[in-house]
Motif scaffolding. Structure first.
Motif, PDB file in Angstrom:
ATOM      1  N   UNK A  66       0.821  -1.205   0.000  1.00  0.00           N
ATOM      2  CA  UNK A  66       0.000   0.000   0.000  1.00  0.00           C
ATOM      3  C   UNK A  66       0.859   1.262   0.000  1.00  0.00           C
ATOM      4  N   UNK A  67       1.911   1.263   0.814  1.00  0.00           N
ATOM      5  CA  UNK A  67       2.782   2.440   0.887  1.00  0.00           C
ATOM      6  C   UNK A  67       3.581   2.638  -0.402  1.00  0.00           C
ATOM      7  N   UNK A  68       3.912   1.540  -1.086  1.00  0.00           N
ATOM      8  CA  UNK A  68       4.582   1.650  -2.386  1.00  0.00           C
ATOM      9  C   UNK A  68       3.662   2.322  -3.400  1.00  0.00           C
ATOM     10  N   UNK A  69       2.399   1.944  -3.405  1.00  0.00           N
ATOM     11  CA  UNK A  69       1.439   2.584  -4.304  1.00  0.00           C
ATOM     12  C   UNK A  69       1.327   4.068  -3.985  1.00  0.00           C
ATOM     13  N   UNK A  70       1.272   4.412  -2.705  1.00  0.00           N
ATOM     14  CA  UNK A  70       1.227   5.816  -2.292  1.00  0.00           C
ATOM     15  C   UNK A  70       2.499   6.554  -2.730  1.00  0.00           C
ATOM     16  N   UNK A  71       3.637   5.877  -2.628  1.00  0.00           N
ATOM     17  CA  UNK A  71       4.929   6.454  -3.015  1.00  0.00           C
ATOM     18  C   UNK A  71       4.952   6.745  -4.518  1.00  0.00           C
ATOM     19  N   UNK A  72       4.460   5.797  -5.310  1.00  0.00           N
ATOM     20  CA  UNK A  72       4.387   5.991  -6.764  1.00  0.00           C
ATOM     21  C   UNK A  72       3.438   7.141  -7.087  1.00  0.00           C
ATOM     22  N   UNK A  73       2.344   7.204  -6.355  1.00  0.00           N
ATOM     23  CA  UNK A  73       1.355   8.255  -6.569  1.00  0.00           C
ATOM     24  C   UNK A  73       1.969   9.640  -6.359  1.00  0.00           C
ATOM     25  N   UNK A  74       2.811   9.777  -5.344  1.00  0.00           N
ATOM     26  CA  UNK A  74       3.368  11.095  -5.006  1.00  0.00           C
ATOM     27  C   UNK A  74       4.653  11.423  -5.755  1.00  0.00           C
ATOM     28  N   UNK A  75       5.341  10.398  -6.266  1.00  0.00           N
ATOM     29  CA  UNK A  75       6.566  10.623  -7.040  1.00  0.00           C
ATOM     30  C   UNK A  75       6.220  10.548  -8.525  1.00  0.00           C
ATOM     31  N   UNK A  76       5.896  11.689  -9.079  1.00  0.00           N
ATOM     32  CA  UNK A  76       5.266  11.743 -10.392  1.00  0.00           C
ATOM     33  C   UNK A  76       6.229  11.489 -11.562  1.00  0.00           C
ATOM     34  N   UNK A  77       7.506  11.308 -11.260  1.00  0.00           N
ATOM     35  CA  UNK A  77       8.464  10.966 -12.312  1.00  0.00           C
ATOM     36  C   UNK A  77       8.578   9.459 -12.508  1.00  0.00           C
ATOM     37  N   UNK A  90      16.457   2.970  -5.114  1.00  0.00           N
ATOM     38  CA  UNK A  90      17.165   4.104  -5.718  1.00  0.00           C
ATOM     39  C   UNK A  90      16.433   5.422  -5.488  1.00  0.00           C
ATOM     40  N   UNK A  91      15.101   5.374  -5.436  1.00  0.00           N
ATOM     41  CA  UNK A  91      14.314   6.595  -5.270  1.00  0.00           C
ATOM     42  C   UNK A  91      13.947   6.877  -3.823  1.00  0.00           C
ATOM     43  N   UNK A  92      14.518   6.096  -2.901  1.00  0.00           N
ATOM     44  CA  UNK A  92      14.413   6.438  -1.490  1.00  0.00           C
ATOM     45  C   UNK A  92      13.225   5.874  -0.733  1.00  0.00           C
ATOM     46  N   UNK A  93      12.563   4.855  -1.279  1.00  0.00           N
ATOM     47  CA  UNK A  93      11.446   4.272  -0.530  1.00  0.00           C
ATOM     48  C   UNK A  93      11.966   3.530   0.696  1.00  0.00           C
ATOM     49  N   UNK A  94      11.299   3.717   1.830  1.00  0.00           N
ATOM     50  CA  UNK A  94      11.675   3.055   3.073  1.00  0.00           C
ATOM     51  C   UNK A  94      10.611   2.034   3.464  1.00  0.00           C
ATOM     52  N   UNK A  95      11.028   0.798   3.660  1.00  0.00           N
ATOM     53  CA  UNK A  95      10.121  -0.287   3.985  1.00  0.00           C
ATOM     54  C   UNK A  95       9.834  -0.321   5.485  1.00  0.00           C
ATOM     55  N   UNK A  96       8.562  -0.474   5.834  1.00  0.00           N
ATOM     56  CA  UNK A  96       8.179  -0.641   7.230  1.00  0.00           C
ATOM     57  C   UNK A  96       8.494  -2.050   7.709  1.00  0.00           C
ATOM     58  N   UNK A 136       7.550   5.858 -13.635  1.00  0.00           N
ATOM     59  CA  UNK A 136       6.663   5.162 -14.559  1.00  0.00           C
ATOM     60  C   UNK A 136       7.355   3.889 -15.036  1.00  0.00           C
ATOM     61  N   UNK A 137       6.711   3.156 -15.925  1.00  0.00           N
ATOM     62  CA  UNK A 137       7.305   1.931 -16.443  1.00  0.00           C
ATOM     63  C   UNK A 137       7.135   0.767 -15.488  1.00  0.00           C
ATOM     64  N   UNK A 138       8.162  -0.080 -15.411  1.00  0.00           N
ATOM     65  CA  UNK A 138       8.108  -1.305 -14.609  1.00  0.00           C
ATOM     66  C   UNK A 138       8.781  -1.078 -13.252  1.00  0.00           C
ATOM     67  N   UNK A 139       8.120  -1.536 -12.179  1.00  0.00           N
ATOM     68  CA  UNK A 139       8.681  -1.425 -10.832  1.00  0.00           C
ATOM     69  C   UNK A 139       8.492  -2.755 -10.108  1.00  0.00           C
ATOM     70  N   UNK A 140       9.589  -3.282  -9.543  1.00  0.00           N
ATOM     71  CA  UNK A 140       9.509  -4.491  -8.727  1.00  0.00           C
ATOM     72  C   UNK A 140       8.940  -4.142  -7.357  1.00  0.00           C
ATOM     73  N   UNK A 141       7.909  -4.864  -6.957  1.00  0.00           N
ATOM     74  CA  UNK A 141       7.251  -4.635  -5.673  1.00  0.00           C
ATOM     75  C   UNK A 141       7.567  -5.828  -4.774  1.00  0.00           C
ATOM     76  N   UNK A 142       8.675  -5.724  -4.039  1.00  0.00           N
ATOM     77  CA  UNK A 142       9.122  -6.827  -3.196  1.00  0.00           C
ATOM     78  C   UNK A 142       9.973  -6.284  -2.069  1.00  0.00           C
ATOM     79  N   UNK A 143      10.108  -7.075  -1.017  1.00  0.00           N
ATOM     80  CA  UNK A 143      10.983  -6.711   0.090  1.00  0.00           C
ATOM     81  C   UNK A 143      12.424  -6.652  -0.392  1.00  0.00           C
ATOM     82  N   UNK A 144      13.268  -5.805   0.221  1.00  0.00           N
ATOM     83  CA  UNK A 144      14.686  -5.774  -0.151  1.00  0.00           C
ATOM     84  C   UNK A 144      15.472  -6.961   0.397  1.00  0.00           C
TER      85      UNK A 144
END
Length: 295
Positions: free
Chosen positions: A198-209, A275-281, A211-219
């Motif tokens: 959910x927070x990744x979706x919110x992060x994508x929503x607010x970071x408007x640059x 790379x774009x600074x997302x922080x995992x809970x 687009x394309x393919x994004x891996x949605x997984x734990x680091x």
């Protein structure tokens, strides 16, 4: 009021996203085959609801937790590609289309990897039925290009959360003493906590640059042996019988599924998010399972 359209929003992930967005004050509309606010057959109404919306999230698709016979294969393909096609055409009909379209994809698109992790930049696309489904799904999505609607294909790893998904069957295995490794236990297990999704979706929503393919997984993906051991530890169950590959193949036929769901090595890293600074809970499996199993 900001508006979110959830396509295929009646499953485990969709229900969670609906609740969280409503908690934030969004209006949420659901598109579903049998129930929900909208129906897939009513394209004109879908187009109308998409007008001036903030976000479209497409989660639609028949579960892959089934036998891969010809009937199920056809439904798995069509439930993904046809719904994506309908949404793309609906957006084309909008005067004021959604700002962002996030379409589900899957980390299963990558090959069975035991030598190195797969990233968006240098991941190798695999072969086989499930990979072909993922490729066709993304091709259908990327055939659309819009000036006013940003597009992201979210290659999701296995989603972990309470009240749905894969946690319940794993929990049952562990409770009944069958929570040992599956196969040789060396296959990698890439995963994501549903709150981080959910927070990744919110992060994508607010970071408007983005687009394309994004891996949605734990680091921090782990192998199957470590996953099952952590699961047992969190449940305070000291042992678990292993399940050899042959036994899994027999069991899969009996319960109507495929061993690929357990035995394929999914080794995926969320390179672009990092790379774009997302922080995992919930960056580690122990923290994720403790949250899910001990709530």
């Amino acid at each position: 009021m900001k508006k979110v359209i959830l396509a295929g929003g009646t499953g485990f992930v969709g229900k969670y996203l609906k609740k969280e967005y409503e908690n934030l004050g969004y209006e949420v509309k659901v598109i579903a085959r049998n129930h929900g606010d909208l129906n897939w057959l009513d394209i004109a109404k879908i187009t109308g609801e998409l007008e001036n919306s903030t976000l479209l999230i497409n989660l639609a698709g028949k579960t892959v937790n089934c036998r891969y016979n010809e009937k199920n294969k056809a439904e798995i393909f069509s439930s993904r590609t046809e719904t994506t096609e309908i949404l793309g055409e609906a957006i084309k009909g909008c005067k004021y289309p959604p700002e962002l379209w996030i379409n589900s994809s899957t980390a299963t698109i990558y090959r069975d990897a035991r030598d190195r992790p797969m990233t968006e930049e240098d991941g190798d696309i695999g072969t086989g039925f499930s990979v072909e489904v993922a490729k066709k799904w993304e091709q259908t999505f990327h055939q659309f290009e819009f000036l006013a609607t940003r597009q992201v294909a979210l290659r999701m790893a296995i989603v972990l959360g309470k009240n749905g998904g894969v946690i319940e069957p794993f929990d049952n295995l562990v409770k009944f003493g069958l929570g040992g490794q599956q196969g040789d236990g060396e296959q990698m297990f890439s995963w994501i906590h549903i709150e981080d999704l959910f927070q990744i979706i919110r992060f994508i929503e607010s970071n408007k640059h983005l687009n394309g393919v994004i891996n949605c997984s734990s680091p921090n993906p782990i192998n199957n042996r470590a996953f099952m051991e952590t699961f047992r530890n969190v449940k305070n169950i000291p042992f678990g019988l292993p399940a050899p590959s042959l036994l899994l193949k027999i069991g899969a036929v009996i319960i109507g599924t495929e061993t690929e769901l357990l035995l394929k090595s999914r080794w995926v890293l969320p390179e672009r998010l990092i790379q774009h600074g997302f922080e995992f809970k919930f960056p580690t499996i122990k923290k994720a399972l403790t949250d899910i199993l001990q709530k």
